[in-house]
Design an enzyme around this catalytic site. Structure first.
Site, PDB file in Angstrom:
ATOM      1  N   ARG A   1       0.826  -1.233   0.000  1.00 38.27           N
ATOM      2  CA  ARG A   1       0.000   0.000   0.000  1.00 38.27           C
ATOM      3  C   ARG A   1       0.843   1.259   0.000  1.00 38.27           C
ATOM      4  O   ARG A   1       0.413   2.318   0.451  1.00 38.27           O
ATOM      5  CB  ARG A   1      -0.968   0.005   1.177  1.00 38.27           C
ATOM      6  CG  ARG A   1      -1.923  -1.161   1.144  1.00 38.27           C
ATOM      7  CD  ARG A   1      -3.025  -1.027   2.163  1.00 38.27           C
ATOM      8  NE  ARG A   1      -3.927  -2.171   2.045  1.00 38.27           N
ATOM      9  CZ  ARG A   1      -3.724  -3.352   2.610  1.00 38.27           C
ATOM     10  NH1 ARG A   1      -2.652  -3.541   3.341  1.00 38.27           N
ATOM     11  NH2 ARG A   1      -4.577  -4.333   2.437  1.00 38.27           N
TER      12      ARG A   1
ATOM     13  N   LYS B   1       2.971  11.440 -11.602  1.00 38.21           N
ATOM     14  CA  LYS B   1       2.028  10.640 -12.396  1.00 38.21           C
ATOM     15  C   LYS B   1       2.692   9.299 -12.690  1.00 38.21           C
ATOM     16  O   LYS B   1       3.761   9.261 -13.304  1.00 38.21           O
ATOM     17  CB  LYS B   1       1.692  11.347 -13.704  1.00 38.21           C
ATOM     18  CG  LYS B   1       0.667  12.450 -13.547  1.00 38.21           C
ATOM     19  CD  LYS B   1       0.215  12.942 -14.912  1.00 38.21           C
ATOM     20  CE  LYS B   1      -0.753  14.095 -14.784  1.00 38.21           C
ATOM     21  NZ  LYS B   1      -1.111  14.660 -16.103  1.00 38.21           N
TER      22      LYS B   1
ATOM     23  N   GLU C   1       9.047  18.769 -25.723  1.00 38.13           N
ATOM     24  CA  GLU C   1       8.522  19.102 -24.392  1.00 38.13           C
ATOM     25  C   GLU C   1       9.285  20.301 -23.809  1.00 38.13           C
ATOM     26  O   GLU C   1       8.708  21.125 -23.110  1.00 38.13           O
ATOM     27  CB  GLU C   1       8.607  17.893 -23.453  1.00 38.13           C
ATOM     28  CG  GLU C   1       7.829  16.669 -23.918  1.00 38.13           C
ATOM     29  CD  GLU C   1       6.327  16.716 -23.615  1.00 38.13           C
ATOM     30  OE1 GLU C   1       5.864  17.701 -22.998  1.00 38.13           O
ATOM     31  OE2 GLU C   1       5.625  15.760 -24.007  1.00 38.13           O
TER      32      GLU C   1
ATOM     33  N   LYS D   1       8.041  22.898 -14.605  1.00 38.41           N
ATOM     34  CA  LYS D   1       7.118  21.791 -14.281  1.00 38.41           C
ATOM     35  C   LYS D   1       6.840  21.755 -12.781  1.00 38.41           C
ATOM     36  O   LYS D   1       5.701  21.515 -12.349  1.00 38.41           O
ATOM     37  CB  LYS D   1       7.684  20.449 -14.757  1.00 38.41           C
ATOM     38  CG  LYS D   1       6.790  19.295 -14.306  1.00 38.41           C
ATOM     39  CD  LYS D   1       6.461  18.285 -15.315  1.00 38.41           C
ATOM     40  CE  LYS D   1       5.341  17.383 -14.793  1.00 38.41           C
ATOM     41  NZ  LYS D   1       5.254  16.126 -15.482  1.00 38.41           N
TER      42      LYS D   1
ATOM     43  N   GLU E   1      -4.014  17.830 -11.056  1.00 36.05           N
ATOM     44  CA  GLU E   1      -4.547  18.302 -12.341  1.00 36.05           C
ATOM     45  C   GLU E   1      -6.040  18.615 -12.293  1.00 36.05           C
ATOM     46  O   GLU E   1      -6.826  18.120 -13.096  1.00 36.05           O
ATOM     47  CB  GLU E   1      -4.247  17.285 -13.444  1.00 36.05           C
ATOM     48  CG  GLU E   1      -4.339  17.919 -14.823  1.00 36.05           C
ATOM     49  CD  GLU E   1      -3.857  17.004 -15.936  1.00 36.05           C
ATOM     50  OE1 GLU E   1      -2.735  16.484 -15.850  1.00 36.05           O
ATOM     51  OE2 GLU E   1      -4.616  16.830 -16.892  1.00 36.05           O
TER      52      GLU E   1
ATOM     53  N   ARG F   1      -2.460  22.581 -14.011  1.00 39.67           N
ATOM     54  CA  ARG F   1      -1.518  21.548 -14.478  1.00 39.67           C
ATOM     55  C   ARG F   1      -1.887  21.037 -15.863  1.00 39.67           C
ATOM     56  O   ARG F   1      -1.020  20.583 -16.613  1.00 39.67           O
ATOM     57  CB  ARG F   1      -1.454  20.388 -13.466  1.00 39.67           C
ATOM     58  CG  ARG F   1      -0.439  19.320 -13.864  1.00 39.67           C
ATOM     59  CD  ARG F   1      -0.155  18.305 -12.774  1.00 39.67           C
ATOM     60  NE  ARG F   1       0.762  17.283 -13.259  1.00 39.67           N
ATOM     61  CZ  ARG F   1       1.372  16.397 -12.503  1.00 39.67           C
ATOM     62  NH1 ARG F   1       1.174  16.385 -11.196  1.00 39.67           N
ATOM     63  NH2 ARG F   1       2.187  15.506 -13.031  1.00 39.67           N
TER      64      ARG F   1
ATOM     65  N   ASN G   1      -0.488  19.902 -20.890  1.00 35.35           N
ATOM     66  CA  ASN G   1      -0.957  19.049 -21.989  1.00 35.35           C
ATOM     67  C   ASN G   1      -1.050  19.816 -23.306  1.00 35.35           C
ATOM     68  O   ASN G   1      -1.657  19.335 -24.271  1.00 35.35           O
ATOM     69  CB  ASN G   1      -2.328  18.442 -21.636  1.00 35.35           C
ATOM     70  CG  ASN G   1      -2.237  17.560 -20.409  1.00 35.35           C
ATOM     71  OD1 ASN G   1      -1.189  16.985 -20.132  1.00 35.35           O
ATOM     72  ND2 ASN G   1      -3.320  17.467 -19.646  1.00 35.35           N
TER      73      ASN G   1
ATOM     74  N   HIS H   1      -0.948  18.141 -26.676  1.00 31.33           N
ATOM     75  CA  HIS H   1      -1.133  16.712 -26.445  1.00 31.33           C
ATOM     76  C   HIS H   1      -2.466  16.184 -26.972  1.00 31.33           C
ATOM     77  O   HIS H   1      -2.551  15.022 -27.364  1.00 31.33           O
ATOM     78  CB  HIS H   1      -1.000  16.397 -24.954  1.00 31.33           C
ATOM     79  CG  HIS H   1       0.434  16.421 -24.470  1.00 31.33           C
ATOM     80  ND1 HIS H   1       1.240  17.535 -24.583  1.00 31.33           N
ATOM     81  CD2 HIS H   1       1.207  15.481 -23.888  1.00 31.33           C
ATOM     82  CE1 HIS H   1       2.424  17.272 -24.079  1.00 31.33           C
ATOM     83  NE2 HIS H   1       2.438  16.036 -23.654  1.00 31.33           N
TER      84      HIS H   1
ATOM     85  N   HIS I   1      -2.058  13.224 -29.221  1.00 33.57           N
ATOM     86  CA  HIS I   1      -2.599  11.901 -28.881  1.00 33.57           C
ATOM     87  C   HIS I   1      -3.498  11.377 -30.000  1.00 33.57           C
ATOM     88  O   HIS I   1      -3.460  10.183 -30.320  1.00 33.57           O
ATOM     89  CB  HIS I   1      -3.403  11.971 -27.578  1.00 33.57           C
ATOM     90  CG  HIS I   1      -2.542  12.048 -26.354  1.00 33.57           C
ATOM     91  ND1 HIS I   1      -2.965  12.653 -25.194  1.00 33.57           N
ATOM     92  CD2 HIS I   1      -1.292  11.590 -26.106  1.00 33.57           C
ATOM     93  CE1 HIS I   1      -2.000  12.571 -24.290  1.00 33.57           C
ATOM     94  NE2 HIS I   1      -0.972  11.944 -24.825  1.00 33.57           N
TER      95      HIS I   1
ATOM     96  N   HIS J   1       6.332   9.959 -28.980  1.00 32.25           N
ATOM     97  CA  HIS J   1       5.370  10.839 -28.315  1.00 32.25           C
ATOM     98  C   HIS J   1       5.707  12.319 -28.537  1.00 32.25           C
ATOM     99  O   HIS J   1       4.846  13.118 -28.928  1.00 32.25           O
ATOM    100  CB  HIS J   1       5.340  10.502 -26.825  1.00 32.25           C
ATOM    101  CG  HIS J   1       4.500  11.428 -26.014  1.00 32.25           C
ATOM    102  ND1 HIS J   1       3.129  11.482 -26.137  1.00 32.25           N
ATOM    103  CD2 HIS J   1       4.842  12.350 -25.070  1.00 32.25           C
ATOM    104  CE1 HIS J   1       2.658  12.391 -25.305  1.00 32.25           C
ATOM    105  NE2 HIS J   1       3.673  12.939 -24.650  1.00 32.25           N
TER     106      HIS J   1
HETATM  107  N1  GLY Z   1       2.977  15.174 -18.360  1.00 39.68           N
HETATM  108  C1  GLY Z   1       2.079  16.119 -17.861  1.00 39.68           C
HETATM  109  C2  GLY Z   1       1.957  16.115 -16.386  1.00 39.68           C
HETATM  110  O1  GLY Z   1       2.773  15.541 -15.696  1.00 39.68           O
HETATM  111  O2  GLY Z   1       1.029  16.684 -15.846  1.00 39.68           O
END
Ligand code: GLY
Length: 368
Positions: free
Chosen positions: A124, A146, A188, A230, A240, A244, A248, A251, A255, A268
């Protein structure tokens, strides 16, 4: 290690952490991680990274008294699955990773995302650290927590927010990267200048060739600035709910293009680069973009980074992409959220239902 610059801080209260960025930092990873780790560690790495750099990491961890076991998986996106995570959990059991121990992600985005997910679920949740080795992982996926795996339902739909206790970045490692993959990471880097920081965009214009060539000082600066920006977004909006999402930028279009081409045509970052062009066109069509030269500057930098400028499609490509966005005529009231530029350094999230404008944006970077 060359002169140690001040780490970049990700400010998240009790879960705040530092991103250590310095050429040669890999050899000091043990000393940098030691204050954050209580026990032993499982290093989750793809087999290629383990072969190229695993010896240095093992020596650095041993020198700091961190007992580590390395668990490898085959390099590449197809490994980012719950089946590979299961293999890593078995490795956790074999290495007797307990609540006081840690999982270290070592490699590109796949290793980091997988290792973070493994750490979030094992017992956990055990401590997690990131040591990215690709440009994309250094400037994006290793920062912000993430983590996750791909599944039959889609990419990155299964996962957890799991912040690392520290990130150690050795920008010199990009020298061993495949050139195309390195350039894809530059998309990026460009994104951060466009969405947030006109000065960083101007710095990139002054150093584009050095950066494209992987010149160490330029890479180190670009990585540090990207992480600084970032870190700000993550500190403002960890999960997000709002700002945040600006990360994107490019993206949504990217995508769609990746999905349309079965994830086989573009890396990507390459798809994101094309997506950024499309986003600027859409912002122009919707009358949102100030005429401050942003689209031209973005196009010029994408070219100087030798990133693809357009997708070679067919007459059916644009309608197929618009339909994939849920904006075709068959989807009544369809709306899609895009991150669109207002001016250099400023973007916003906009709900768009104008299928014609979206089609024109796709068409601007698709050669039929
Ligand atoms: N790759 C975008 C983020 O980490 O929010």
């Amino acid at each position: 290690m060359s002169r140690q610059p001040r780490p970049v801080r990700v400010a998240l209260g009790e879960r705040s952490y530092d991103i250590h960025i310095a050429a040669g930092a890999l050899d000091h990873a043990g000393a940098l991680l030691r204050p954050h780790l209580r026990g032993k560690a499982l290093v989750v790495a793809d087999a290629t990274v383990a072969r190229l750099h695993g010896g240095r990491l093992a020596a650095a961890l041993a020198a700091a008294g961190i007992a580590a076991t390395v668990a490898t998986f085959p390099a590449g996106e197809p490994s980012k699955t719950v089946a590979t995570a299961e293999t890593m959990w078995r490795a956790c059991a074999e290495a007797r990773i307990g609540r006081d121990d840690a999982v270290i992600g070592f490699g590109g985005g796949v290793s980091g995302d997988l290792a973070g997910f493994v750490a979030a679920c094992w017992m956990r949740g055990v401590a997690f650290a990131q040591i990215p080795t690709t440009l994309l992982a250094m400037v994006d996926s290793s920062v912000g927590g993430k983590t996750g795996v791909n599944s039959a339902a889609g990419k990155n739909l299964v996962g957890a927010f799991k912040q690392p206790v520290a990130v150690v970045i050795d920008p010199a490692l990009v020298a061993s990267m495949d050139r195309r993959e390195y350039r894809a990471g530059l998309a990026e880097v460009l994104k951060y200048g466009v969405i947030n920081d006109p000065a960083f965009l101007a710095w990139q214009e002054a150093h584009a060739e050095a950066l494209e060539a992987g010149e160490p000082a330029a890479v180190a600066h670009a990585v540090a600035e990207s992480c600084r920006i970032k870190a700000w977004y993550v500190g403002e909006d960890e999960t997000e709910q709002g700002v945040r999402a600006h990360l994107n930028y490019g993206h949504t279009f990217g995508h769609a293009l990746e999905r349309h081409t079965g994830y086989r045509t573009y890396l990507h970052g390459e798809a994101v680069g094309i997506g950024m062009r499309m986003a600027a066109v859409l912002a122009g069509r919707l009358g949102l973009l100030d005429d401050d030269g942003l689209a031209r500057r973005q196009d010029a930098l994408l070219a100087r980074y030798r990133l693809p400028a357009e997708h070679a499609g067919s007459p059916t490509t644009v309608p197929a992409l618009v339909a994939a966005c849920g904006l075709d005529k068959k989807v009544a009231g369809g709306r899609m959220r895009f991150v669109l530029p207002r001016r250099t350094g400023t973007v916003e999230t906009v709900a768009v239902d104008d299928a014609e404008a979206v089609a024109a944006a796709f068409a601007a970077a698709i050669r039929a």
